[in-house]
Design an enzyme around this catalytic site. Structure first.
Site, PDB file in Angstrom:
ATOM      1  N   CYS A  94       1.000  -1.138  -0.106  1.00 28.00           N
ATOM      2  CA  CYS A  94       0.016   0.028   0.063  1.00 28.00           C
ATOM      3  C   CYS A  94       0.725   1.243  -0.062  1.00 28.00           C
ATOM      4  CB  CYS A  94      -0.905  -0.147   1.214  1.00 28.00           C
ATOM      5  SG  CYS A  94      -2.530   1.202   0.969  1.00 28.00           S
ATOM      6  N   ARG A 128     -12.524   6.414  -1.078  1.00 25.58           N
ATOM      7  CA  ARG A 128     -11.266   5.275  -0.524  1.00 25.58           C
ATOM      8  C   ARG A 128     -11.732   3.957  -0.865  1.00 25.58           C
ATOM      9  NH1 ARG A 128      -7.560   7.359   2.543  1.00 25.58           N
ATOM     10  NH2 ARG A 128      -6.552   5.378   3.222  1.00 25.58           N
ATOM     11  N   HIS A 194      -3.362  -5.682   2.988  1.00 25.12           N
ATOM     12  CA  HIS A 194      -3.125  -5.852   4.163  1.00 25.12           C
ATOM     13  C   HIS A 194      -3.611  -6.806   4.719  1.00 25.12           C
ATOM     14  CE1 HIS A 194      -1.853  -1.358   4.248  1.00 25.12           C
ATOM     15  NE2 HIS A 194      -2.877  -0.973   3.686  1.00 25.12           N
TER      16      HIS A 194
HETATM   17  N1  GLN Z   1      -2.182   7.059   2.351  1.00 26.38           N
HETATM   18  C1  GLN Z   1      -2.278   5.995   1.132  1.00 26.38           C
HETATM   19  C2  GLN Z   1      -3.717   6.009   0.305  1.00 26.38           C
HETATM   20  O1  GLN Z   1      -4.482   6.384   1.024  1.00 26.38           O
HETATM   21  C3  GLN Z   1      -1.641   4.709   1.541  1.00 26.38           C
HETATM   22  C4  GLN Z   1      -2.794   3.990   2.560  1.00 26.38           C
HETATM   23  C5  GLN Z   1      -2.168   2.698   3.074  1.00 26.38           C
HETATM   24  O2  GLN Z   1      -1.108   2.406   3.174  1.00 26.38           O
HETATM   25  N2  GLN Z   1      -3.114   1.980   3.692  1.00 26.38           N
HETATM   26  O3  GLN Z   1      -3.799   5.624  -0.662  1.00 26.38           O
END
Ligand code: GLN
Length: 253
Positions: A94, A128, A194
């Site tokens: 990520c 998101r 993750h």
């Molecule tokens: N900050 C980055 C995004 O929102 C990565 C997020 C993360 O590593 N979960 O895309």
């Protein structure tokens, strides 16, 4: 035999249990009688990539990524690029994955430069991408599903210099448009999964170990099989949850 796993930025880049990837690599090696030394290198700290067999960088919030991006624009980032060219095995998740591309443009419009290990760039979207992910990939010629959990604003687009790690069966993956998940360049892997990824995807964990051991010994390596009951159960639990929510086409896996 001994392997060195280098965990980059453990303080800031460790969300949703990403550290579990380092633990899984170490345990799976140790269960085969291979000693593992885990070293850590945070922001401002030197990293000896030449001594490392596997480097890991996890996910992080935009805020943490600012410091990491800056830290990678030093000799450390150049050393990492060179190590990847020389075959270092890298797993990035990520936020870490994004900074191994050319850049990540945050929702606020700030561009955080990356180091271009992957020919890819990432731009934050309005919504998101959050939820379980199943992606199919190939590990040593066998089709496998990778199970994990994504939570990112970034949309990652790959250029011709790297290929996707897999294709999403469920979830959004790199950008929610082209069906790709993650990236591969030489022995460097990036993905959005993750959860953590390797404990519940043991075949992929072993793939990374095999690559690292082959590089260290200069010959192909066969790893002793492990029972993996708990690992498989963890993988199946994600698949079952997805099925229960009706998100998996019948026959997809
Ligand atoms: N900050 C980055 C995004 O929102 C990565 C997020 C993360 O590593 N979960 O895309």
């Amino acid at each position: 035999m001994r392997l060195v796993v280098l965990y980059l930025y453990p303080a800031g880049m460790n969300i949703y249990g990403d550290r579990g990837n380092v633990i899984a690599l170490a345990r799976r090696a140790e269960w085969r009688g291979i000693a593992v030394e885990v070293r850590e290198a945070g922001v401002g700290e030197p990293a000896d990539f030449a001594a490392a067999d596997i480097a890991f960088i996890g996910g992080g919030q935009d805020r943490e990524q600012v410091a990491v991006s800056r830290d990678l624009q030093t000799a450390k980032g150049r050393d990492l690029v060179r190590a990847v060219e020389e075959g270092l095995v890298v797993l990035s998740i990520c936020g870490g994955y994004q900074l191994l591309g050319h850049y990540f443009r945050t929702g606020e419009g700030t561009t955080l430069p990356g180091i271009g290990v992957f020919d890819a760039y990432t731009v934050a979207g309005n919504r998101r991408f959050i939820g379980d992910v199943l992606a199919e990939t190939e590990v040593m010629g066998d089709r496998r599903t990778l199970a994990g959990f994504e939570n990112h604003s970034g949309r990652t687009y790959l250029g011709p210099g790297c290929r996707a790690l897999g294709r999403v069966l469920v979830g959004c993956g790199n950008n929610g448009e082209d069906g790709g998940e993650g990236a591969v360049s030489r022995n460097a892997f990036g993905c959005y999964l993750h959860g953590s990824l390797l404990p519940k995807n043991p075949a992929f964990a072993d793939h990374l170990l095999r690559l690292a051991l082959a590089r260290r010994t200069g010959q192909p390596v066969t790893l002793e099989l492990l029972a993996d009951d708990e690992e498989r159960a963890a993988h199946e639990a994600v698949v079952a949850r997805i099925r229960q929510r009706g998100r998996l086409r019948s026959g997809a896996i």
